[in-house]
Design a protein around this motif. Sequence first.
Motif, PDB file in Angstrom:
ATOM      1  N   PRO A 151      20.913  -3.441 -38.595  1.00 58.81           N
ATOM      2  CA  PRO A 151      20.065  -2.363 -38.066  1.00 58.81           C
ATOM      3  C   PRO A 151      20.034  -2.387 -36.538  1.00 58.81           C
ATOM      4  N   ARG A 152      19.639  -1.271 -35.974  1.00 61.66           N
ATOM      5  CA  ARG A 152      19.577  -1.237 -34.516  1.00 61.66           C
ATOM      6  C   ARG A 152      18.324  -1.905 -33.955  1.00 61.66           C
ATOM      7  N   GLU A 153      17.469  -2.427 -34.849  1.00 58.03           N
ATOM      8  CA  GLU A 153      16.357  -3.271 -34.365  1.00 58.03           C
ATOM      9  C   GLU A 153      16.841  -4.677 -34.050  1.00 58.03           C
ATOM     10  N   LEU A 154      18.140  -4.923 -34.229  1.00 58.45           N
ATOM     11  CA  LEU A 154      18.665  -6.280 -34.047  1.00 58.45           C
ATOM     12  C   LEU A 154      19.789  -6.293 -33.015  1.00 58.45           C
ATOM     13  N   SER A 155      19.538  -6.945 -31.865  1.00 63.68           N
ATOM     14  CA  SER A 155      20.608  -7.228 -30.896  1.00 63.68           C
ATOM     15  C   SER A 155      21.026  -8.669 -31.109  1.00 63.68           C
ATOM     16  N   MET A 156      22.282  -8.973 -30.808  1.00 65.54           N
ATOM     17  CA  MET A 156      22.747 -10.341 -31.054  1.00 65.54           C
ATOM     18  C   MET A 156      23.822 -10.769 -30.073  1.00 65.54           C
ATOM     19  N   GLN A 157      23.757 -12.061 -29.721  1.00 67.83           N
ATOM     20  CA  GLN A 157      24.807 -12.673 -28.914  1.00 67.83           C
ATOM     21  C   GLN A 157      25.168 -13.997 -29.566  1.00 67.83           C
ATOM     22  N   VAL A 173      22.090 -15.999 -31.013  1.00 68.80           N
ATOM     23  CA  VAL A 173      20.771 -15.632 -30.490  1.00 68.80           C
ATOM     24  C   VAL A 173      20.446 -14.204 -30.927  1.00 68.80           C
ATOM     25  N   PRO A 174      19.651 -14.068 -31.979  1.00 64.62           N
ATOM     26  CA  PRO A 174      19.233 -12.726 -32.399  1.00 64.62           C
ATOM     27  C   PRO A 174      17.986 -12.290 -31.633  1.00 64.62           C
ATOM     28  N   CYS A 175      17.787 -10.997 -31.542  1.00 66.71           N
ATOM     29  CA  CYS A 175      16.534 -10.464 -31.001  1.00 66.71           C
ATOM     30  C   CYS A 175      16.168  -9.262 -31.863  1.00 66.71           C
ATOM     31  N   TYR A 176      15.184  -9.476 -32.739  1.00 66.84           N
ATOM     32  CA  TYR A 176      14.821  -8.469 -33.734  1.00 66.84           C
ATOM     33  C   TYR A 176      13.483  -7.859 -33.352  1.00 66.84           C
ATOM     34  N   THR A 177      13.418  -6.524 -33.363  1.00 66.68           N
ATOM     35  CA  THR A 177      12.191  -5.867 -32.920  1.00 66.68           C
ATOM     36  C   THR A 177      11.548  -5.034 -34.032  1.00 66.68           C
ATOM     37  N   GLY A 178      11.999  -5.261 -35.287  1.00 67.30           N
ATOM     38  CA  GLY A 178      11.382  -4.563 -36.414  1.00 67.30           C
ATOM     39  C   GLY A 178      10.132  -5.283 -36.888  1.00 67.30           C
ATOM     40  N   GLU A 179       9.693  -4.903 -38.090  1.00 68.59           N
ATOM     41  CA  GLU A 179       8.464  -5.472 -38.651  1.00 68.59           C
ATOM     42  C   GLU A 179       8.719  -6.865 -39.224  1.00 68.59           C
TER      43      GLU A 179
END
Length: 285
Positions: A151-157, A173-179
Amino acid sequence: MIDLSRMRDVRADREKRIATCHGGATWLDFDTATQAHGLVTPGGVVGSTGVTGLTLGGGIGHLTAQYGLTCDNLIAAELVTPAGENVRASDDQNPELLWGLRGGGGNFGVVARAEFRLHPLERVVGGRLEYEGEGVAEALRLFRELAIDGPRELSMQAQLTTNASLAPQLVVVPCYTGEGEDPEVLRPLRTVPGLVNDGVRRQGFLEQQRIFDPGYGVDRNYWKGHFVAELPDRLIDDLIGRMTAINRPPGGILIESLHGAPKDVDPVSAALGYRDAAFNVSDNR
Ligand SMILES: Cc1cc2nc3c(=O)[nH]c(=O)nc-3n(C[C@H](O)[C@H](O)[C@H](O)COP(=O)(O)OP(=O)(O)OC[C@H]3O[C@@H](n4cnc5c(N)ncnc54)[C@H](O)[C@@H]3O)c2cc1C
């Protein structure tokens, strides 16, 4: 050499959701000022990096999938041209100059001030997932699948390195901004064999921004980016093979996903050249 390091003021307008940033500000300056209002712009992942130089080159970070590249969030700038004139670039004034600043590099003058679009965000699910040994290749494949289908709530490196005994190591390194505190989308990465440390948790955005600090913020290297359309198995195996064959830690390969919001933006809005790529594979060897 023009030293802008004393021009570091950053102001956030909560109502208009716009940040005004002076030309010498770093990401630590920027994030501190904007997070005081619970707002963000997608920036770089190391606090000591300059906002302006990074923006002029595009800008990939922990919120790329959600909000796009940093340059996509640049809405105006004030420049001093080589002729000594003050010029404003925005959608209404000198729009072609704004186009050039979005990814065209530091070629058009000195950016004294830049304005960025802000987004509301305070907390994320993020942190480090560390893998070693045989599990590294599988984890890197999972990272790729998530970047393609996630999903686009998840950026990853992902950062590929070797340990002291020259065995491959991987940090995702994930960065999740969903619920939610424990997103289902991250479960496969958190259960794959080879996981040796799971530091993922719900945390403030400023904590997420410190994950790579000091890391490559202190150990400065000559990084070279390679934008690729896909990350096939063969490339993954080659990257792991090269990391171990070179036999010379420290160093690393950073893989940044460009899925999500960057693809929504009309390519003609920016001089940027790599919007179509799936990943940036950077190495500092
Ligand atoms: C430790 C580290 C971490 C990084 N992390 C990321 C990351 O997470 N994401 C990412 O996308 N990139 C990252 N990068 C790459 C980064 O985007 C580039 O190094 C970028 O050039 C940094 O900008 P700067 O202003 O700090 O650098 P500088 O080397 O000072 O500037 C780079 C270029 O921009 C020009 N420039 C700088 N300020 C201005 C200004 N005010 N007006 C006009 N031109 C200007 C300079 O003349 C130069 O040509 C990182 C680099 C480092 C060293």
